[in-house]
Design a protein around this motif. Structure first.
Motif, PDB file in Angstrom:
ATOM      1  N   TYR A  58      -4.734 -22.452 -23.158  1.00  0.00           N
ATOM      2  CA  TYR A  58      -3.912 -22.429 -21.939  1.00  0.00           C
ATOM      3  C   TYR A  58      -4.661 -23.104 -20.793  1.00  0.00           C
ATOM      4  CZ  TYR A  58      -1.109 -20.577 -18.067  1.00  0.00           C
ATOM      5  OH  TYR A  58      -0.311 -20.447 -16.954  1.00  0.00           O
ATOM      6  N   ILE A  59      -3.942 -23.929 -20.014  1.00  0.00           N
ATOM      7  CA  ILE A  59      -4.517 -24.528 -18.809  1.00  0.00           C
ATOM      8  C   ILE A  59      -3.696 -24.090 -17.607  1.00  0.00           C
ATOM      9  CG2 ILE A  59      -3.237 -26.698 -19.258  1.00  0.00           C
ATOM     10  CD1 ILE A  59      -5.506 -28.133 -17.696  1.00  0.00           C
ATOM     11  N   PRO A  60      -4.290 -23.328 -16.686  1.00  0.00           N
ATOM     12  CA  PRO A  60      -3.557 -22.909 -15.483  1.00  0.00           C
ATOM     13  C   PRO A  60      -3.369 -24.087 -14.534  1.00  0.00           C
ATOM     14  CG  PRO A  60      -5.824 -22.148 -15.385  1.00  0.00           C
ATOM     15  CD  PRO A  60      -5.659 -22.775 -16.729  1.00  0.00           C
ATOM     16  N   ILE A  61      -2.383 -24.012 -13.674  1.00  0.00           N
ATOM     17  CA  ILE A  61      -2.043 -25.125 -12.784  1.00  0.00           C
ATOM     18  C   ILE A  61      -3.195 -25.517 -11.870  1.00  0.00           C
ATOM     19  CG2 ILE A  61      -1.036 -23.664 -10.979  1.00  0.00           C
ATOM     20  CD1 ILE A  61       1.123 -25.859 -10.645  1.00  0.00           C
ATOM     21  N   GLN A  62      -4.014 -24.534 -11.443  1.00  0.00           N
ATOM     22  CA  GLN A  62      -5.114 -24.850 -10.535  1.00  0.00           C
ATOM     23  C   GLN A  62      -6.242 -25.621 -11.216  1.00  0.00           C
ATOM     24  OE1 GLN A  62      -4.112 -21.766 -11.289  1.00  0.00           O
ATOM     25  NE2 GLN A  62      -5.833 -20.381 -11.663  1.00  0.00           N
ATOM     26  N   GLU A  63      -6.196 -25.711 -12.560  1.00  0.00           N
ATOM     27  CA  GLU A  63      -7.220 -26.455 -13.292  1.00  0.00           C
ATOM     28  C   GLU A  63      -6.711 -27.805 -13.783  1.00  0.00           C
ATOM     29  OE1 GLU A  63     -10.385 -25.937 -13.719  1.00  0.00           O
ATOM     30  OE2 GLU A  63     -10.373 -24.051 -12.598  1.00  0.00           O
ATOM     31  N   MET A  64      -5.538 -28.225 -13.295  1.00  0.00           N
ATOM     32  CA  MET A  64      -4.943 -29.469 -13.799  1.00  0.00           C
ATOM     33  C   MET A  64      -5.422 -30.720 -13.087  1.00  0.00           C
ATOM     34  SD  MET A  64      -1.030 -28.473 -14.745  1.00  0.00           S
ATOM     35  CE  MET A  64      -0.689 -27.267 -16.036  1.00  0.00           C
ATOM     36  N   SER A  65      -5.998 -30.567 -11.894  1.00  0.00           N
ATOM     37  CA  SER A  65      -6.451 -31.748 -11.167  1.00  0.00           C
ATOM     38  C   SER A  65      -7.462 -31.352 -10.108  1.00  0.00           C
ATOM     39  CB  SER A  65      -5.273 -32.467 -10.509  1.00  0.00           C
ATOM     40  OG  SER A  65      -5.724 -33.554  -9.723  1.00  0.00           O
ATOM     41  N   ILE A  66      -8.278 -32.313  -9.708  1.00  0.00           N
ATOM     42  CA  ILE A  66      -9.231 -32.098  -8.615  1.00  0.00           C
ATOM     43  C   ILE A  66      -8.480 -31.995  -7.290  1.00  0.00           C
ATOM     44  CG2 ILE A  66      -9.660 -34.526  -8.025  1.00  0.00           C
ATOM     45  CD1 ILE A  66     -12.642 -33.864  -7.995  1.00  0.00           C
ATOM     46  N   ASN A  67      -7.258 -32.524  -7.257  1.00  0.00           N
ATOM     47  CA  ASN A  67      -6.406 -32.439  -6.077  1.00  0.00           C
ATOM     48  C   ASN A  67      -5.374 -31.325  -6.255  1.00  0.00           C
ATOM     49  OD1 ASN A  67      -7.598 -34.776  -4.782  1.00  0.00           O
ATOM     50  ND2 ASN A  67      -6.512 -36.009  -6.292  1.00  0.00           N
ATOM     51  N   PHE A  85     -11.371 -29.885 -20.895  1.00  0.00           N
ATOM     52  CA  PHE A  85     -12.664 -29.198 -20.798  1.00  0.00           C
ATOM     53  C   PHE A  85     -12.442 -27.723 -21.111  1.00  0.00           C
ATOM     54  CE2 PHE A  85     -15.843 -26.791 -18.449  1.00  0.00           C
ATOM     55  CZ  PHE A  85     -17.014 -27.522 -18.594  1.00  0.00           C
ATOM     56  N   ILE A  86     -13.238 -27.174 -22.015  1.00  0.00           N
ATOM     57  CA  ILE A  86     -13.106 -25.744 -22.330  1.00  0.00           C
ATOM     58  C   ILE A  86     -13.821 -24.954 -21.242  1.00  0.00           C
ATOM     59  CG2 ILE A  86     -13.623 -23.912 -23.977  1.00  0.00           C
ATOM     60  CD1 ILE A  86     -13.388 -25.944 -26.203  1.00  0.00           C
ATOM     61  N   LEU A  87     -13.039 -24.216 -20.482  1.00  0.00           N
ATOM     62  CA  LEU A  87     -13.559 -23.525 -19.310  1.00  0.00           C
ATOM     63  C   LEU A  87     -14.113 -22.146 -19.657  1.00  0.00           C
ATOM     64  CD1 LEU A  87     -13.768 -24.072 -16.251  1.00  0.00           C
ATOM     65  CD2 LEU A  87     -11.608 -22.849 -15.973  1.00  0.00           C
ATOM     66  N   THR A  88     -13.378 -21.390 -20.446  1.00  0.00           N
ATOM     67  CA  THR A  88     -13.828 -20.038 -20.823  1.00  0.00           C
ATOM     68  C   THR A  88     -13.643 -19.819 -22.310  1.00  0.00           C
ATOM     69  OG1 THR A  88     -11.668 -18.996 -20.467  1.00  0.00           O
ATOM     70  CG2 THR A  88     -13.133 -19.152 -18.559  1.00  0.00           C
ATOM     71  N   ASP A  89     -14.363 -18.851 -22.824  1.00  0.00           N
ATOM     72  CA  ASP A  89     -14.264 -18.480 -24.232  1.00  0.00           C
ATOM     73  C   ASP A  89     -12.944 -17.760 -24.490  1.00  0.00           C
ATOM     74  OD1 ASP A  89     -15.101 -18.338 -26.825  1.00  0.00           O
ATOM     75  OD2 ASP A  89     -17.089 -17.561 -26.310  1.00  0.00           O
ATOM     76  N   GLU A  90     -12.688 -17.462 -25.741  1.00  0.00           N
ATOM     77  CA  GLU A  90     -11.441 -16.794 -26.113  1.00  0.00           C
ATOM     78  C   GLU A  90     -11.305 -15.438 -25.427  1.00  0.00           C
ATOM     79  OE1 GLU A  90     -11.485 -16.450 -30.315  1.00  0.00           O
ATOM     80  OE2 GLU A  90     -11.068 -18.573 -30.689  1.00  0.00           O
ATOM     81  N   ASN A  91     -10.083 -15.137 -24.982  1.00  0.00           N
ATOM     82  CA  ASN A  91      -9.801 -13.814 -24.437  1.00  0.00           C
ATOM     83  C   ASN A  91      -9.448 -12.858 -25.569  1.00  0.00           C
ATOM     84  OD1 ASN A  91      -7.197 -14.455 -25.174  1.00  0.00           O
ATOM     85  ND2 ASN A  91      -6.506 -14.867 -23.060  1.00  0.00           N
ATOM     86  N   GLU A  92      -8.934 -11.671 -25.224  1.00  0.00           N
ATOM     87  CA  GLU A  92      -8.636 -10.677 -26.252  1.00  0.00           C
ATOM     88  C   GLU A  92      -7.533 -11.130 -27.204  1.00  0.00           C
ATOM     89  OE1 GLU A  92      -6.510  -9.713 -22.397  1.00  0.00           O
ATOM     90  OE2 GLU A  92      -8.551 -10.213 -23.042  1.00  0.00           O
ATOM     91  N   ASP A  93      -6.747 -12.115 -26.780  1.00  0.00           N
ATOM     92  CA  ASP A  93      -5.694 -12.646 -27.641  1.00  0.00           C
ATOM     93  C   ASP A  93      -6.154 -13.871 -28.413  1.00  0.00           C
ATOM     94  OD1 ASP A  93      -3.845 -10.736 -26.714  1.00  0.00           O
ATOM     95  OD2 ASP A  93      -3.419 -11.960 -24.940  1.00  0.00           O
ATOM     96  N   GLY A  94      -7.442 -14.207 -28.309  1.00  0.00           N
ATOM     97  CA  GLY A  94      -7.971 -15.363 -29.015  1.00  0.00           C
ATOM     98  C   GLY A  94      -7.625 -16.687 -28.362  1.00  0.00           C
ATOM     99  N   GLN A  95      -7.268 -16.662 -27.083  1.00  0.00           N
ATOM    100  CA  GLN A  95      -6.831 -17.869 -26.388  1.00  0.00           C
ATOM    101  C   GLN A  95      -7.937 -18.414 -25.487  1.00  0.00           C
ATOM    102  OE1 GLN A  95      -3.639 -17.732 -23.277  1.00  0.00           O
ATOM    103  NE2 GLN A  95      -2.521 -18.943 -24.811  1.00  0.00           N
ATOM    104  N   LEU A  96      -8.159 -19.728 -25.554  1.00  0.00           N
ATOM    105  CA  LEU A  96      -9.137 -20.408 -24.712  1.00  0.00           C
ATOM    106  C   LEU A  96      -8.469 -20.875 -23.420  1.00  0.00           C
ATOM    107  CD1 LEU A  96     -10.685 -22.631 -27.498  1.00  0.00           C
ATOM    108  CD2 LEU A  96     -11.924 -20.834 -26.306  1.00  0.00           C
ATOM    109  N   THR A  97      -9.270 -20.979 -22.338  1.00  0.00           N
ATOM    110  CA  THR A  97      -8.776 -21.525 -21.076  1.00  0.00           C
ATOM    111  C   THR A  97      -9.366 -22.913 -20.888  1.00  0.00           C
ATOM    112  OG1 THR A  97      -8.620 -19.318 -20.095  1.00  0.00           O
ATOM    113  CG2 THR A  97      -8.620 -21.197 -18.583  1.00  0.00           C
ATOM    114  N   LEU A  98      -8.511 -23.871 -20.536  1.00  0.00           N
ATOM    115  CA  LEU A  98      -8.913 -25.269 -20.430  1.00  0.00           C
ATOM    116  C   LEU A  98      -8.876 -25.757 -18.985  1.00  0.00           C
ATOM    117  CD1 LEU A  98      -6.855 -26.734 -23.428  1.00  0.00           C
ATOM    118  CD2 LEU A  98      -9.174 -25.788 -23.452  1.00  0.00           C
ATOM    119  N   SER A  99      -9.462 -26.943 -18.763  1.00  0.00           N
ATOM    120  CA  SER A  99      -9.479 -27.545 -17.431  1.00  0.00           C
ATOM    121  C   SER A  99      -9.484 -29.063 -17.533  1.00  0.00           C
ATOM    122  CB  SER A  99     -10.704 -27.079 -16.643  1.00  0.00           C
ATOM    123  OG  SER A  99     -10.799 -27.761 -15.399  1.00  0.00           O
TER     124      SER A  99
END
Length: 386
Positions: A58-67, A85-99
């Motif tokens: 998952y990539i949250p909207i605030q991690e989609m651009s430098i702007n 870019f892999i921002l954080t490790d897997e959460n409890e649901d096994g999902q990674l956070t991207l940037s």
């Protein structure tokens, strides 16, 4: 027809074997990795990305651009493949956070470091000002121009929307500081058309105890008190008034520090003429400047030169900085001391705190002591959080 009732023994491959095979060839992702991914689904405040993991990342909207980004569709399209870019490790649901922002951030710093190494002049529009200076964006990073490095007669507030030529003063990714100078860019451009030994006409724009600031075509040079005359002068006010038109000779061009040092002393036919007969000095200026250039050329060639003055005053030709390092280091067009408190918007919070221990990025002022950026301005961080 294929017999669908084949046993595990006949196939030779059980469910356990299949699970083991998946584990064997499963990719292991770690924070900090840059991986390719395909946009699987766009959500209201983010997007799901297939990067080959068991669960869509998952990539949250605030991690989609430098702007700042208001909607995911401004950056991503369904089925688009790009780097993440892999921002954080897997959460409890096994999902990674991207940037994507982090990738842009790293590449932007790499680019501005390259521009600084090339001593490049860049152009950028001012998007905001505060009591300490102006804010611009360079390669998507937020840069700060200290008030002492803004070379214009306009109020700072009127600079918003105006594009300025800029030189780099400080590029520090570790402390998230990007400091630039408008004054240095203008001085360098002017210096490219000036030469040491050249006589120019300027206007007195400011007078300090240690010298006069002369405007020569939009940039300021320092006529140090020791370079006004061979005779002793108590104060520059006894010789000049603000707005006086003067003839001066350039005796030093320091593009690295953005300084132009001037002299009328070297134009005197006789010691003290700047006090007794200024018009004669101006009339003979080109002639005396030619003698000065001959003297400098002779010194460069290792020959004995004829002194510039017929009285034979023997001395090294000092620059304004050499005669008074403490005061001459404090040169600027505006002479204003500023302190910056960067007012971040709710969407713009700093990633890193600004260190108070600064020794670089000298912000030269017309005061009697040199000042560094850190002593007068709290430099805003270069990167913004959306």
């Amino acid at each position: 027809m294929v017999n669908q009732n084949l046993t595990a023994t006949e196939i030779g491959f059980t469910h356990e074997d299949f699970a083991a095979l998946l584990d064997k060839y499963d990719y292991h992702f770690s924070p900090g990795d840059v991986v390719p991914g395909t946009v699987f689904s766009i959500e209201p405040r983010g997007a799901l990305i297939d990067i080959g993991a068991k669960t869509a990342a998952y990539i949250p909207i605030q991690e989609m651009s430098i702007n700042r980004v208001d909607a995911p569709e401004e950056v991503l399209q369904s089925n688009e493949t790009r780097e993440f870019f892999i921002l954080t490790d897997e959460n409890e649901d096994g999902q990674l956070t991207l940037s994507i922002r982090r990738i842009e951030y790293m590449r932007a710093w790499e680019r501005v470091r390259q521009l600084q190494a090339e001593d490049a002049t860049v152009r950028s529009g001012v998007f905001a000002t505060n009591r300490g200076g102006a804010l611009v964006r360079i390669e998507g990073l937020r840069g700060f121009i200290p008030g002492s490095h803004i070379s214009t007669r306009k109020p700072k507030e009127e600079l918003v929307g105006e594009e300025l030529p800029l030189k780099f003063l400080e590029v520090d990714e570790e402390r998230n500081r990007l400091v630039l100078s408008h004054r240095r860019a203008l001085v360098e451009r002017k210096m490219n058309r000036l030469e040491v030994g050249e006589v120019v006409i300027g206007t007195v724009r400011g007078i300090k105890p240690y010298g006069a600031f002369i405007d020569i075509g939009g940039v300021s040079g320092l006529l140090h008190i020791s370079e006004i005359s061979h005779e002793h002068i108590d104060t520059p006010h006894s010789v000049f008034n603000v707005n006086d038109e003067v003839k001066v000779m350039i005796i030093d061009l320091d593009a690295e520090r953005g300084r132009i040092s001037l002299s009328t002393k070297q134009l005197e036919p006789e010691p003290g003429d700047m006090i007794k007969n200024r018009d004669l000095v101006y009339d003979k200026a080109e002639e005396m400047a030619a003698k000065y250039r001959e003297q400098m050329l002779a010194k460069q060639q290792g020959l004995t030169a004829t002194p510039a003055s017929e009285e034979g005053v023997e001395e090294e030709i000092p620059s304004a900085m050499e005669t008074d390092e403490e005061t001459a280091a404090a040169v600027t067009e505006t002479g204003e001391e500023t302190s910056a408190t960067v007012e971040q918007s709710e969407e713009e919070t700093s990633v890193t705190a600004v260190s108070e221990e600064e020794t670089s990025a000298v912000a030269e002022t017309e005061d009697e002591t040199p000042v560094t950026v850190a002593e007068t301005e709290e430099v805003p961080v270069a990167i913004e959080e959306s």
